[in-house]
Design an enzyme around this catalytic site. Structure first.
Site, PDB file in Angstrom:
ATOM      1  N   LYS A   1      31.558   1.066-105.246  1.00 16.82           N
ATOM      2  CA  LYS A   1      30.463   0.657-104.528  1.00 16.82           C
ATOM      3  C   LYS A   1      30.481  -1.024-104.138  1.00 16.82           C
ATOM      4  CE  LYS A   1      28.074   1.545-108.360  1.00 16.82           C
ATOM      5  NZ  LYS A   1      28.882   2.253-108.874  1.00 16.82           N
ATOM      6  N   GLY A   2      30.928  -1.831-105.133  1.00 18.14           N
ATOM      7  CA  GLY A   2      31.100  -3.186-104.578  1.00 18.14           C
ATOM      8  C   GLY A   2      32.012  -3.434-103.592  1.00 18.14           C
TER       9      GLY A   2
ATOM     10  N   GLY B   1      29.920  -3.440-113.085  1.00 17.33           N
ATOM     11  CA  GLY B   1      30.866  -4.308-112.639  1.00 17.33           C
ATOM     12  C   GLY B   1      31.223  -3.798-111.210  1.00 17.33           C
ATOM     13  N   HIS B   2      31.075  -5.053-110.384  1.00 16.08           N
ATOM     14  CA  HIS B   2      31.257  -4.255-108.948  1.00 16.08           C
ATOM     15  C   HIS B   2      32.458  -5.213-108.447  1.00 16.08           C
ATOM     16  CE1 HIS B   2      27.197  -2.129-108.407  1.00 16.08           C
ATOM     17  NE2 HIS B   2      28.042  -1.998-109.403  1.00 16.08           N
TER      18      HIS B   2
ATOM     19  N   THR C   1      27.652  -0.658-122.845  1.00 12.11           N
ATOM     20  CA  THR C   1      28.396  -1.975-122.281  1.00 12.11           C
ATOM     21  C   THR C   1      27.895  -2.915-123.287  1.00 12.11           C
ATOM     22  OG1 THR C   1      26.707  -2.474-120.670  1.00 12.11           O
ATOM     23  CG2 THR C   1      28.828  -0.992-119.986  1.00 12.11           C
TER      24      THR C   1
ATOM     25  N   SER D   1      35.547  -2.913-115.446  1.00 13.44           N
ATOM     26  CA  SER D   1      35.322  -3.986-114.841  1.00 13.44           C
ATOM     27  C   SER D   1      34.318  -4.959-115.676  1.00 13.44           C
ATOM     28  CB  SER D   1      34.696  -3.959-113.395  1.00 13.44           C
ATOM     29  OG  SER D   1      35.205  -2.795-112.793  1.00 13.44           O
TER      30      SER D   1
ATOM     31  N   ALA E   1      41.907   7.406-102.686  1.00 13.31           N
ATOM     32  CA  ALA E   1      42.764   8.402-102.142  1.00 13.31           C
ATOM     33  C   ALA E   1      44.304   7.773-102.877  1.00 13.31           C
ATOM     34  CB  ALA E   1      42.830   8.546-100.709  1.00 13.31           C
TER      35      ALA E   1
HETATM   36  P1  GDP Z   1      32.059  -0.233-108.532  1.00 20.90           P
HETATM   37  O1  GDP Z   1      31.265  -0.539-110.055  1.00 20.90           O
HETATM   38  O2  GDP Z   1      31.453   1.096-108.049  1.00 20.90           O
HETATM   39  O3  GDP Z   1      31.742  -1.137-107.820  1.00 20.90           O
HETATM   40  O4  GDP Z   1      33.405  -0.042-108.965  1.00 20.90           O
HETATM   41  P2  GDP Z   1      34.470  -0.795-109.653  1.00 20.90           P
HETATM   42  O5  GDP Z   1      34.658  -1.971-109.135  1.00 20.90           O
HETATM   43  O6  GDP Z   1      34.064  -0.990-111.196  1.00 20.90           O
HETATM   44  O7  GDP Z   1      35.643  -0.145-109.739  1.00 20.90           O
HETATM   45  C1  GDP Z   1      36.478   0.312-108.479  1.00 20.90           C
HETATM   46  C2  GDP Z   1      38.009  -0.189-108.866  1.00 20.90           C
HETATM   47  O8  GDP Z   1      38.537   0.396-108.061  1.00 20.90           O
HETATM   48  C3  GDP Z   1      38.070  -1.633-108.634  1.00 20.90           C
HETATM   49  O9  GDP Z   1      39.206  -2.357-109.268  1.00 20.90           O
HETATM   50  C4  GDP Z   1      38.389  -1.832-107.203  1.00 20.90           C
HETATM   51  O10 GDP Z   1      39.117  -2.918-106.891  1.00 20.90           O
HETATM   52  C5  GDP Z   1      39.514  -0.614-106.968  1.00 20.90           C
HETATM   53  N1  GDP Z   1      39.392   0.187-105.864  1.00 20.90           N
HETATM   54  C6  GDP Z   1      38.411   0.212-104.859  1.00 20.90           C
HETATM   55  N2  GDP Z   1      38.615   1.064-103.915  1.00 20.90           N
HETATM   56  C7  GDP Z   1      39.819   1.334-104.184  1.00 20.90           C
HETATM   57  C8  GDP Z   1      40.923   2.373-103.445  1.00 20.90           C
HETATM   58  O11 GDP Z   1      40.613   2.621-102.477  1.00 20.90           O
HETATM   59  N3  GDP Z   1      42.115   2.326-104.005  1.00 20.90           N
HETATM   60  C9  GDP Z   1      42.276   1.550-105.291  1.00 20.90           C
HETATM   61  N4  GDP Z   1      43.782   1.961-105.617  1.00 20.90           N
HETATM   62  N5  GDP Z   1      41.624   0.998-106.006  1.00 20.90           N
HETATM   63  C10 GDP Z   1      40.293   0.694-105.479  1.00 20.90           C
HETATM   64  P1  IMO Z   2      29.007   0.352-112.387  1.00 16.51           P
HETATM   65  O1  IMO Z   2      27.854  -0.408-111.436  1.00 16.51           O
HETATM   66  C1  IMO Z   2      30.428   2.996-115.095  1.00 16.51           C
HETATM   67  C2  IMO Z   2      28.208   3.499-118.623  1.00 16.51           C
HETATM   68  C3  IMO Z   2      28.710   2.879-120.088  1.00 16.51           C
HETATM   69  C4  IMO Z   2      27.993   3.944-121.135  1.00 16.51           C
HETATM   70  C5  IMO Z   2      26.628   4.320-120.562  1.00 16.51           C
HETATM   71  C6  IMO Z   2      25.507   3.461-121.160  1.00 16.51           C
HETATM   72  O2  IMO Z   2      30.293  -0.679-112.634  1.00 16.51           O
HETATM   73  O3  IMO Z   2      29.303   1.611-111.823  1.00 16.51           O
HETATM   74  P2  IMO Z   2      24.662   1.058-120.966  1.00 16.51           P
HETATM   75  O4  IMO Z   2      25.407  -0.352-120.994  1.00 16.51           O
HETATM   76  O5  IMO Z   2      23.979   1.410-119.735  1.00 16.51           O
HETATM   77  O6  IMO Z   2      23.644   1.260-122.033  1.00 16.51           O
HETATM   78  O7  IMO Z   2      25.893   2.375-121.098  1.00 16.51           O
HETATM   79  O8  IMO Z   2      26.582   4.282-119.198  1.00 16.51           O
HETATM   80  N1  IMO Z   2      27.789   2.587-117.745  1.00 16.51           N
HETATM   81  C7  IMO Z   2      28.895   2.371-116.656  1.00 16.51           C
HETATM   82  N2  IMO Z   2      29.761   3.078-116.496  1.00 16.51           N
HETATM   83  N3  IMO Z   2      30.051   1.955-114.378  1.00 16.51           N
HETATM   84  C8  IMO Z   2      28.923   1.389-114.600  1.00 16.51           C
HETATM   85  O9  IMO Z   2      28.419   0.483-113.614  1.00 16.51           O
HETATM   86  C9  IMO Z   2      28.189   1.570-115.941  1.00 16.51           C
HETATM   87  N4  IMO Z   2      27.192   1.116-116.274  1.00 16.51           N
HETATM   88  C10 IMO Z   2      27.025   1.539-117.666  1.00 16.51           C
HETATM   89  O10 IMO Z   2      30.046   3.059-120.308  1.00 16.51           O
HETATM   90  O11 IMO Z   2      28.788   5.106-121.021  1.00 16.51           O
HETATM   91 MG    MG Z   3      31.981  -0.735-111.964  1.00  7.08          MG
END
Ligand code: GDP
Ligand code: IMO
Ligand code: MG
Length: 430
Positions: free
Chosen positions: A17-18, A41-42, A130, A306, A339
């Site tokens: 999403k981030g 964690g974005h 978390t 993250s 992908a």
């Molecule tokens: P969010 O919580 O939805 O914002 O996602 P996170 O940042 O926690 O996790 C996504 C991870 O995948 C991060 O380490 C990004 O840098 C990485 N990422 C995002 N898009 C891509 C992609 O298209 N390919 C790869 N290999 N990594 C990606």
């Molecule tokens: P983003 O925004 C992935 C998971 C935790 C746990 C459950 C409850 O980066 O996608 P909490 O701390 O909310 O009480 O944890 O939800 N969890 C996530 N998993 N991405 C997240 O956020 C998460 N935020 C919470 O691992 O299983």
């Molecule tokens: Mg995340």
């Protein structure tokens, strides 16, 4: 009438999403987080630099865009200012384009203690939280005991804080949890609490707003707004794999309550999913792979949390879950991430239905953990080659195009973006 566009996760969080909010932000005047807290964690990567945001909206890297932390978000000021300081160290000025809702609730240090105590009491059936205090803070919000950002200027703020803290410590004591031995990001409770209060002082200097009024007024003035989800639909407190969920509504409906926006004012809804699935923490995960293929995804996709650094569980794409998420959110447009992580596979599997005793389960099961769900797979030829040279969708390998079209047909929606790497630039618009 101007409307709020939405980007949210369709799986178990960490869909990317981030990255996509950052890519979309140049088109928007305002980005806004509507729920969750520092459990999120974005990750945003550009110019060889990597940033991980927990509380601040992912539009912050574009100084002309305002970033709003909405009323539905819960805030740990210590974590918020850690984020702000990291951005400042990198030469940015986040305090200039950041606005915080007065109605957002505060995560107290003792909310984090309670989170840890409740998890340790659950033992083997723990949620895998978390440990950022999410559950206890939302519990106090809905139990009408919470303290909000707007309260930090009240003369009796400290008194309210001490009262709530005492209640929390009493509960922690009843659970027999040894909090003196518990560390918060490396600090003991007393040090953490002191740092938390330093951050409360700094919070007074941030721009506080009645974000619901600010956002509706901005829309009236013709401004464009993008709402950024945290977590994912399968972690939604109502529709996720309860009780292994987070404590907020992660779905589109959460935008209305988390920002103070009428449903009439919801615009385009973008649903993000990975080309496979991941989950971090406990709870059911029908397509999970506990084998070499799962390990290939974890390593290739750098699937480590993250926020917590925990290894993420990995598995094949789950269409029954994806379709359920699309329904709940009213998704208009799909975005497929990562992908490139499937480059390694000559054959890709996709779960297209769940069965019990050879019978297809119709509808989405009440309890994914009942042990009787057998995911059924279709095998699809992989592209099995690097995507480094892809500059546009026209350069995509035929098999990747086939994979995209297969999912579009199954879900009944267009996949408008395919992401092929973590960098801003590795984004193919169809
Ligand atoms: P969010 O919580 O939805 O914002 O996602 P996170 O940042 O926690 O996790 C996504 C991870 O995948 C991060 O380490 C990004 O840098 C990485 N990422 C995002 N898009 C891509 C992609 O298209 N390919 C790869 N290999 N990594 C990606
Ligand atoms: P983003 O925004 C992935 C998971 C935790 C746990 C459950 C409850 O980066 O996608 P909490 O701390 O909310 O009480 O944890 O939800 N969890 C996530 N998993 N991405 C997240 O956020 C998460 N935020 C919470 O691992 O299983
Ligand atoms: Mg995340």
């Amino acid at each position: 009438m101007m409307k709020v566009d939405v980007i949210l996760g369709l799986q178990w969080g960490d869909e990317g999403k981030g990255k996509i909010v950052d890519v979309f932000t140049p088109r928007y005047d305002i980005t806004a987080r509507f729920q969750g807290g520092p459990n999120a964690g974005h990750t945003i990567i550009f110019g060889g630099k990597k940033f991980v945001l927990h509380t601040i909206p992912s539009g912050i890297f574009h100084p002309q865009t305002l970033n709003v932390i909405g009323n539905g978000v819960i805030i740990d000021p210590f974590i918020l200012f850690n984020e702000i300081d990291k951005l400042k160290d990198a030469g940015m000025t986040p305090e200039k384009n950041l606005l915080v809702s007065r109605r957002a609730h505060l995560i107290l240090p003792t909310h984090r203690l309670l989170d840890a105590a409740l998890e340790s009491e659950k033992g083997a059936s723990k949620i895998g939280s978390t440990l950022k205090g999410i559950g206890p803070t939302y519990t106090d919000k809905y139990g009408r005991n919470g303290i909000r950002v707007g309260n930090i200027t009240d003369p009796n703020f400290r008194i309210r804080y001490e009262k709530l803290k005492a209640e929390h410590l009493s509960a922690v004591g009843h659970m027999g949890f040894d909090y003196a031995a518990h560390l918060f990001d490396g600090f003991n409770f007393v040090d953490y609490e002191a740092k938390w209060f330093d951050s409360i002082e700094r919070l007074r200097g941030l721009k506080m707003v009645d974000s619901e009024v600010f956002l509706n007024k901005s829309l009236d003035e013709g401004k464009t707004v993008l709402a950024e989800g945290a977590q994912g639909t399968m972690l939604d407190v109502d529709f996720g794999s309860y009780p292994f969920v987070t404590s907020s509504n992660t779905i589109t409906a959460g935008v209305c309550s988390g920002l103070g926006i009428s449903p009439h004012r919801i615009g385009k809804i973008y649903g993000i999913f990975k080309a496979y699935c991941t989950r971090v923490g406990s709870g059911p995960f029908p397509t999970e792979l506990n084998d070499h293929d799962g390990e290939t995804m974890r390593v290739g996709g750098n699937e480590f949390g993250s926020t917590t650094g925990r290894p993420r569980r990995c598995g094949w794409l789950d269409l029954p879950a994806l379709k359920y998420s699309v329904m709940l959110n009213g998704v208009d447009s799909l975005i497929m991430m990562k992908a490139d992580v499937l480059n390694a596979f000559p054959m890709i599997k996709v779960c297209d239905n769940y069965q019990t005793d050879g019978e297809i389960i119709s509808g989405f099961p009440f309890d994914l953990a009942d042990g009787r769900i057998e995911p059924q797979y279709q095998e699809i030829k992989g592209w099995n080659e690097p995507l480094d040279r892809c500059q546009s969708v026209d350069d995509m390998p035929v098999a990747l195009g086939d994979y995209v079209r297969f999912i579009e047909k199954e879900v009944g929606l267009p996949i408008d973006i395919v992401s092929i790497g973590p960098d801003r630039l590795q984004t193919l618009m169809r």
